[in-house]
Design a protein around this motif. Structure first.
Motif, PDB file in Angstrom:
ATOM      1  N   VAL A 352       0.837  -1.199   0.000  1.00 43.93           N
ATOM      2  CA  VAL A 352       0.000   0.000   0.000  1.00 43.93           C
ATOM      3  C   VAL A 352       0.874   1.253   0.000  1.00 43.93           C
ATOM      4  CG1 VAL A 352      -1.720   1.331   1.284  1.00 43.93           C
ATOM      5  CG2 VAL A 352      -1.949  -1.157   1.115  1.00 43.93           C
ATOM      6  N   TYR A 353       1.892   1.269   0.842  1.00 44.16           N
ATOM      7  CA  TYR A 353       2.809   2.421   0.848  1.00 44.16           C
ATOM      8  C   TYR A 353       3.503   2.560  -0.509  1.00 44.16           C
ATOM      9  CZ  TYR A 353       2.387   3.716   5.744  1.00 44.16           C
ATOM     10  OH  TYR A 353       1.906   4.187   6.937  1.00 44.16           O
ATOM     11  N   HIS A 354       3.902   1.433  -1.071  1.00 46.56           N
ATOM     12  CA  HIS A 354       4.558   1.460  -2.375  1.00 46.56           C
ATOM     13  C   HIS A 354       3.615   2.039  -3.426  1.00 46.56           C
ATOM     14  CE1 HIS A 354       6.370  -0.967  -5.920  1.00 46.56           C
ATOM     15  NE2 HIS A 354       7.090   0.115  -5.741  1.00 46.56           N
ATOM     16  N   ARG A 355       2.380   1.582  -3.427  1.00 50.45           N
ATOM     17  CA  ARG A 355       1.426   2.078  -4.428  1.00 50.45           C
ATOM     18  C   ARG A 355       1.161   3.566  -4.224  1.00 50.45           C
ATOM     19  NH1 ARG A 355      -2.411  -1.302  -7.575  1.00 50.45           N
ATOM     20  NH2 ARG A 355      -3.165   0.198  -9.111  1.00 50.45           N
ATOM     21  N   ALA A 356       1.117   3.999  -2.987  1.00 48.54           N
ATOM     22  CA  ALA A 356       0.901   5.417  -2.724  1.00 48.54           C
ATOM     23  C   ALA A 356       1.998   6.269  -3.342  1.00 48.54           C
ATOM     24  CB  ALA A 356       0.831   5.655  -1.215  1.00 48.54           C
ATOM     25  N   LEU A 357       3.206   5.714  -3.454  1.00 49.83           N
ATOM     26  CA  LEU A 357       4.310   6.449  -4.046  1.00 49.83           C
ATOM     27  C   LEU A 357       4.152   6.617  -5.555  1.00 49.83           C
ATOM     28  CD1 LEU A 357       7.300   4.831  -2.103  1.00 49.83           C
ATOM     29  CD2 LEU A 357       6.478   7.181  -1.875  1.00 49.83           C
ATOM     30  N   TRP A 358       3.626   5.581  -6.236  1.00 50.90           N
ATOM     31  CA  TRP A 358       3.632   5.618  -7.699  1.00 50.90           C
ATOM     32  C   TRP A 358       2.280   5.812  -8.369  1.00 50.90           C
ATOM     33  CZ3 TRP A 358       0.795   1.903 -10.179  1.00 50.90           C
ATOM     34  CH2 TRP A 358       0.605   0.669  -9.548  1.00 50.90           C
ATOM     35  N   ASP A 359       1.195   5.602  -7.643  1.00 52.30           N
ATOM     36  CA  ASP A 359      -0.125   5.704  -8.262  1.00 52.30           C
ATOM     37  C   ASP A 359      -0.714   7.092  -7.994  1.00 52.30           C
ATOM     38  OD1 ASP A 359      -2.732   5.471  -9.205  1.00 52.30           O
ATOM     39  OD2 ASP A 359      -2.899   3.369  -8.604  1.00 52.30           O
ATOM     40  N   GLY A 360      -0.678   7.961  -9.004  1.00 49.11           N
ATOM     41  CA  GLY A 360      -1.145   9.330  -8.843  1.00 49.11           C
ATOM     42  C   GLY A 360      -2.631   9.451  -8.591  1.00 49.11           C
ATOM     43  N   ARG A 361      -3.373   8.352  -8.734  1.00 42.74           N
ATOM     44  CA  ARG A 361      -4.810   8.407  -8.457  1.00 42.74           C
ATOM     45  C   ARG A 361      -5.116   8.400  -6.975  1.00 42.74           C
ATOM     46  NH1 ARG A 361      -6.560   3.295 -11.915  1.00 42.74           N
ATOM     47  NH2 ARG A 361      -4.615   2.570 -10.926  1.00 42.74           N
ATOM     48  N   LEU A 362      -4.133   8.071  -6.156  1.00 42.33           N
ATOM     49  CA  LEU A 362      -4.351   8.010  -4.714  1.00 42.33           C
ATOM     50  C   LEU A 362      -3.932   9.325  -4.067  1.00 42.33           C
ATOM     51  CD1 LEU A 362      -3.072   4.428  -3.775  1.00 42.33           C
ATOM     52  CD2 LEU A 362      -5.432   5.188  -4.082  1.00 42.33           C
ATOM     53  N   SER A 363      -4.833   9.886  -3.279  1.00 45.49           N
ATOM     54  CA  SER A 363      -4.527  11.041  -2.453  1.00 45.49           C
ATOM     55  C   SER A 363      -5.550  11.088  -1.333  1.00 45.49           C
ATOM     56  CB  SER A 363      -4.563  12.343  -3.278  1.00 45.49           C
ATOM     57  OG  SER A 363      -5.866  12.579  -3.770  1.00 45.49           O
ATOM     58  N   GLY A 364      -5.220  11.822  -0.275  1.00 46.72           N
ATOM     59  CA  GLY A 364      -6.110  11.861   0.868  1.00 46.72           C
ATOM     60  C   GLY A 364      -6.078  10.549   1.639  1.00 46.72           C
ATOM     61  N   PRO A 365      -7.152  10.247   2.391  1.00 45.71           N
ATOM     62  CA  PRO A 365      -7.151   9.030   3.199  1.00 45.71           C
ATOM     63  C   PRO A 365      -7.295   7.767   2.366  1.00 45.71           C
ATOM     64  CG  PRO A 365      -9.274  10.129   3.362  1.00 45.71           C
ATOM     65  CD  PRO A 365      -8.375  11.054   2.594  1.00 45.71           C
ATOM     66  N   VAL A 366      -6.538   6.741   2.738  1.00 44.12           N
ATOM     67  CA  VAL A 366      -6.607   5.426   2.097  1.00 44.12           C
ATOM     68  C   VAL A 366      -6.627   4.377   3.204  1.00 44.12           C
ATOM     69  CG1 VAL A 366      -5.403   3.759   0.636  1.00 44.12           C
ATOM     70  CG2 VAL A 366      -5.396   6.182   0.012  1.00 44.12           C
ATOM     71  N   ASN A 367      -7.688   3.579   3.251  1.00 42.47           N
ATOM     72  CA  ASN A 367      -7.774   2.524   4.262  1.00 42.47           C
ATOM     73  C   ASN A 367      -6.824   1.384   3.906  1.00 42.47           C
ATOM     74  OD1 ASN A 367      -9.712   3.886   5.705  1.00 42.47           O
ATOM     75  ND2 ASN A 367     -11.432   2.650   4.996  1.00 42.47           N
ATOM     76  N   ALA A 368      -5.797   1.188   4.724  1.00 43.52           N
ATOM     77  CA  ALA A 368      -4.851   0.090   4.525  1.00 43.52           C
ATOM     78  C   ALA A 368      -5.304  -1.082   5.376  1.00 43.52           C
ATOM     79  CB  ALA A 368      -3.438   0.522   4.889  1.00 43.52           C
ATOM     80  N   VAL A 369      -6.287  -1.796   4.854  1.00 42.64           N
ATOM     81  CA  VAL A 369      -6.864  -2.963   5.526  1.00 42.64           C
ATOM     82  C   VAL A 369      -7.130  -4.024   4.467  1.00 42.64           C
ATOM     83  CG1 VAL A 369      -7.928  -1.672   7.430  1.00 42.64           C
ATOM     84  CG2 VAL A 369      -9.196  -1.999   5.304  1.00 42.64           C
TER      85      VAL A 369
END
Length: 449
Positions: A352-369
């Motif tokens: 999830v952290y890795h994807r947050a680095l490279w996926d520009g579609r993710l911003s704001g809160p993301v439930n890591a569950v």
């Protein structure tokens, strides 16, 4: 005695071999259920030396054999145990041959041969774990590469913690450069000193992304002193780091957060990232913690706030505490066991952290569950089953309250949040272990194969 274990990886041999030569490979492959911890990684597969710590002050020393080094076909390490004293010499040596065979242009057969005075039944779970870790890590890096994520310089706070150590090892094996932001004077080339009260203006010079994990442990008795320490370690440092990131125009700022945002008494409500804030100390804390990253977001930095569930790893967190109890047959549900537990395996959290680095579609809160939360009673049943133990001793509600206090028990041990990873599902994220039982089997060395 010994064993041979092999599997096919969906990448060319050169890439698979190169992964093993990068910093972090030893950490990524070390089975978390074993009482060993990487201390020193080899600086070369040809003639380097890796060291793992063992109980009782012993050291597991793996020395690479220069005569057997044949890139990208093979490398070999011979193991001895320093400080054996009166232990039987027959426990060592241990010789491990790593072969890499071409299947075709895009597939590689990885073959591990271990010659050691240990039965195959003991070695097989270790090798099965290593091969799955290798395949999953390489697949994650390949997905990022297909999306255009190239070698980056990533600053990480909290790099020595449970999540931080796994994440930094994952990133460096992927060819990225990690700068560890530390509070002491730098002791290595990959460290920069971070004054949490007054960070240097050039702290993030040359940095492509920030992953902010640092903060005092929430676990503990909820005294005013403890709550103040938890808040002070998160809110102020996060705001000041976000301000530095804004001035440095760092493209991405990924900050740890928690599903405690949703409060402790949401019942069976399904909690996506759009759910309202709940009640209690943790909900207030997380709200302030997330708000502290606004200076970066307001300056145009893409900010991702990773609301983490209950992380599963035998090296730390709840599973670390519960495993010896359940292994001894002393585990059981808490109270009536109906409270929801939104969990995630450590490696899925790293993804999830890795994807947050490279996926520009993710911003704001993301439930890591994980996509399938379970009730406490089901978690108890599954963990006991994986360990082949009964779970007949329910923990009365007053038990955790004695350790955590009334407020701590309400917000930690007896809390329940039925959180789901809606944002991740929207971007098509795939979990390594979406189900609880396979996740625990992998983490505890109980998988078949």
């Amino acid at each position: 005695m010994g064993i041979e274990y092999s599997s096919v990886i969906d990448l060319p041999r050169s890439e698979v071999f190169a992964w093993h030569a990068r910093p972090g490979a030893l950490t990524r492959l070390a089975p978390p259920w074993q009482p060993v911890s990487p201390r020193v990684e080899a600086d070369s597969l040809s003639d380097g030396q890796a060291v793992l710590g063992l109980p009782g002050g012993l050291r597991w020393v793996a020395r690479h054999d220069p005569h057997e080094y044949d890139p990208p076909h093979r490398f070999v390490d011979a193991v001895t145990v320093d400080g054996l004293g009166s232990l039987p010499a027959g426990l060592v040596p241990w010789r491990h041959t790593h072969d890499f065979e071409v299947v075709d242009e895009t597939h590689t057969r990885v073959v591990d041969r271990v010659d050691a005075p240990a039965p195959a039944a003991v070695l097989r779970p270790m090798l099965a774990y290593r091969h799955r870790q290798l395949a999953d890590d390489l697949a994650a890096h390949a997905r990022a590469a297909r999306s255009g994520f190239e070698a980056a310089t990533i600053a990480v706070t909290g790099a020595s913690g449970l999540v931080g150590s796994a994440l930094t090892a994952f990133l460096t094996t992927g060819g990225h450069t990690v700068l560890r932001l530390v509070r002491h004077p730098p002791r290595a080339a990959d460290e920069r000193q971070w004054d949490t009260d007054n960070p240097a203006p050039d702290l993030l010079y040359g940095v492509d992304a920030v992953v902010h994990l640092a903060g005092a442990s929430i676990a503990g008795r909820f005294t005013e002193k403890h709550k103040r320490a938890v808040a002070d370690s998160r809110i102020g440092p996060t705001r000041r780091l976000a301000e530095v990131a804004a001035r440095a125009a760092v493209p991405v700022f990924v900050s740890a957060s928690a599903i405690g945002y949703y409060g402790y008494g949401r019942g069976d409500e399904t909690l996506t990232e759009n759910a309202a804030r709940g009640d209690g100390f943790l909900a207030d804390l997380v709200d302030d913690w997330e708000a502290a990253s606004r200076p970066a977001a307001e300056s145009g930095v893409r900010v991702v706030r990773v609301r983490t569930g209950i992380v599963q790893s035998p090296r730390g967190g709840t599973l670390h505490l519960l495993r010896p109890l359940f292994a001894a047959g002393l585990g059981g549900r808490i109270g009536d066991g109906r409270q929801w537990l939104s969990w995630i395996g450590l490696d899925d959290l790293i993804d999830v952290y890795h994807r947050a680095l490279w996926d520009g579609r993710l911003s704001g809160p993301v439930n890591a569950v994980a996509p399938h939360p379970v009730r406490n009673a089901e978690y108890t049943k599954v963990l006991a089953g994986v360990l082949h133990r009964p779970a007949l001793l329910p923990v009365p509600g007053f038990g955790p309250a004695l350790l955590l206090g009334r407020e701590g028990n309400r917000e930690l041990a007896s809390a329940g949040q039925r959180a789901v990873p809606a944002r991740l599902e929207q971007v098509g994220h795939e979990f390594r272990s979406p189900g609880l039982e396979p996740a625990l089997r992998h983490l505890l060395g109980k998988s078949a194969g």
